[in-house]
Enzyme design. Structure first.
Site, mmCIF file in Angstrom:
data_model
loop_
_atom_site.group_PDB
_atom_site.id
_atom_site.type_symbol
_atom_site.label_atom_id
_atom_site.label_comp_id
_atom_site.label_asym_id
_atom_site.label_seq_id
_atom_site.Cartn_x
_atom_site.Cartn_y
_atom_site.Cartn_z
ATOM 1 N N GLU A 207 0.828 -1.214 0.000
ATOM 2 C CA GLU A 207 0.000 0.000 0.000
ATOM 3 C C GLU A 207 0.859 1.260 0.000
ATOM 4 O OE1 GLU A 207 -3.012 -0.366 -0.644
ATOM 5 O OE2 GLU A 207 -3.001 -2.526 -0.338
ATOM 6 N N HIS A 210 2.029 2.004 -3.517
ATOM 7 C CA HIS A 210 1.066 2.780 -4.309
ATOM 8 C C HIS A 210 1.220 4.267 -4.019
ATOM 9 C CE1 HIS A 210 -1.207 -0.334 -6.187
ATOM 10 N NE2 HIS A 210 -1.671 -0.865 -5.078
HETATM 11 ZN ZN LIG Z 1 -2.666 -2.618 -4.618
#
Ligand SMILES: [Zn+2]
Length: 362
Positions: A207, A210
């Site tokens: 995460e 990202h």
């Molecule tokens: Zn993802």
């Protein structure tokens, strides 16, 4: 696609607009009234399918623990959010259509970027807490480890939240969102219960990948280019269909708010046709986030076992057929992701690292 088509061919949409325009009501009130009435009827028409797909099937597979009352409450809250959004913003493209029938698609597309950026920023802070409680993390040790990982990834000053999702679902999620003061790291309590600490760190590494690799911003830019292109196609097709079937639809120009279902129908068709490209781009970003996570944690085993647990719990197909992947998959298949976790270890073999310059040493 069938529901907006029904609004069109039965003339229902034109009837709602006649009701909405009343006797000399201001145009803004007409658009807002139409939006609320359309969404309410559309909600009722799609309710049986939503109930079946979003409640019955999930319970049949043990994926949901939501009560019917809570499910219905969430559905109604979602409808409320849609109505508020439509009342606030639907008039914008319709004003552009009325003022500039030939170029409205371009202006609307250009406005969509700041709008989408604003929503991406606001939704996690304003909308998501309407549905669940966002509290502090309960496990202080885990919180400290996530905080340390975030610091290494260059994400400082973000608050870490735990969401009480366990009363709704057994599926899991975690994400990093926001900018500056609204920056936050969110974990559903379901994922905290399911994975051990090392596995959770592998997920958080993904995460954070990202976030650090600006995937949200890249997605926004590409989607707004796609939106302008899609709106142009919709503009051409909608006007052609109105010339041909306007009598049956009950309106003769696109700037008539009764054209909402026509635009929705064409948007659905465009999204369907464009989904192989959109999904391919998404799968690429997901793969790079996996790479980021492996490079920052160097914990291949935890990443792989996290995927195994997620696969078992979400009942995802480990290796879907290629056409399912192309048309439906926003992520690489879980089988491919586990294989990548097992193989990718350039820090041991002396191969090149792609993202090591973006984070500090442990
Ligand atoms: Zn993802």
């Amino acid at each position: 696609m069938a529901v907006p088509a029904l609004f069109l061919v039965t003339g229902l949409s034109a009837r709602i607009r006649r009701f909405a325009s009343g006797r000399g009501r201001p145009w803004l009130v007409e658009v807002a009234t139409y939006a609320v009435a359309f969404l309410a009827i559309e909600f009722l028409l799609t309710l049986p399918l939503r109930y079946y797909a979003g409640f019955v099937r999930l319970h049949a597979y043990g994926l949901s623990v939501q009560t019917f009352g809570r499910w219905l409450g969430d559905a109604l809250k979602g409808l409320g959010v849609e109505m508020v959004g439509a009342v606030l913003f639907l008039w914008v493209p319709y004003l552009l259509m009325a003022r500039s029938p030939r170029r409205w698609w371009l202006y609307t597309g250009l406005l969509a970027l700041p709008f989408a950026g604003f929503s991406a920023l606001i939704a996690p802070i304003v909308v998501d807490p309407l549905f669940n409680d966002f509290g502090p993390m309960k496990n202080g040790h885990l919180e400290a480890r996530i905080d340390a990982l975030a610091h290494r990834a260059g994400i400082d000053g973000g608050k870490i939240f735990e969401v009480d999702k366990s009363k709704d679902t057994r599926t899991v999620n975690a994400y990093v969102t926001g900018l500056f003061g609204t920056r936050r790291i969110v974990l559903w309590d379901t994922i905290i219960a399911k994975l051990d600490e090392d596995e959770l760190l592998a997920v958080m590494g993904h995460e954070m990948g990202h976030y650090v690799l600006n995937h949200v911003a890249q997605g926004l830019v590409l989607s707004s280019i796609g939106t302008v292109f899609a709106l142009y196609l919709i503009h051409r097709a909608a006007n052609a269909l109105i010339r041909r079937f306007g009598g049956r639809f009950g309106f003769d120009r696109l700037s008539d708010v009764a054209s909402v279902p026509l635009l929705l129908l064409l948007a659905q068709v465009t999204i369907f046709l464009g989904s192989p490209v959109i999904n391919g781009f998404s799968r690429h970003m997901e793969h790079e986030a996996d790479r980021f996570s492996l490079e920052i944690t160097r914990d291949n085993r935890a990443a792989a076992t996290a995927f195994v647990k997620l696969q078992e719990d979400n009942l995802s197909v480990p290796y879907p057929d290629w056409w399912v992947q192309i048309w439906r998959s926003t992520h690489p298949s879980i089988g491919e992701r586990i294989e990548f976790c097992n193989e990718y270890r350039p820090w041991e073999t002396g191969g090149p690292m792609r993202y090591a310059s973006l984070f500090g040493e442990p």
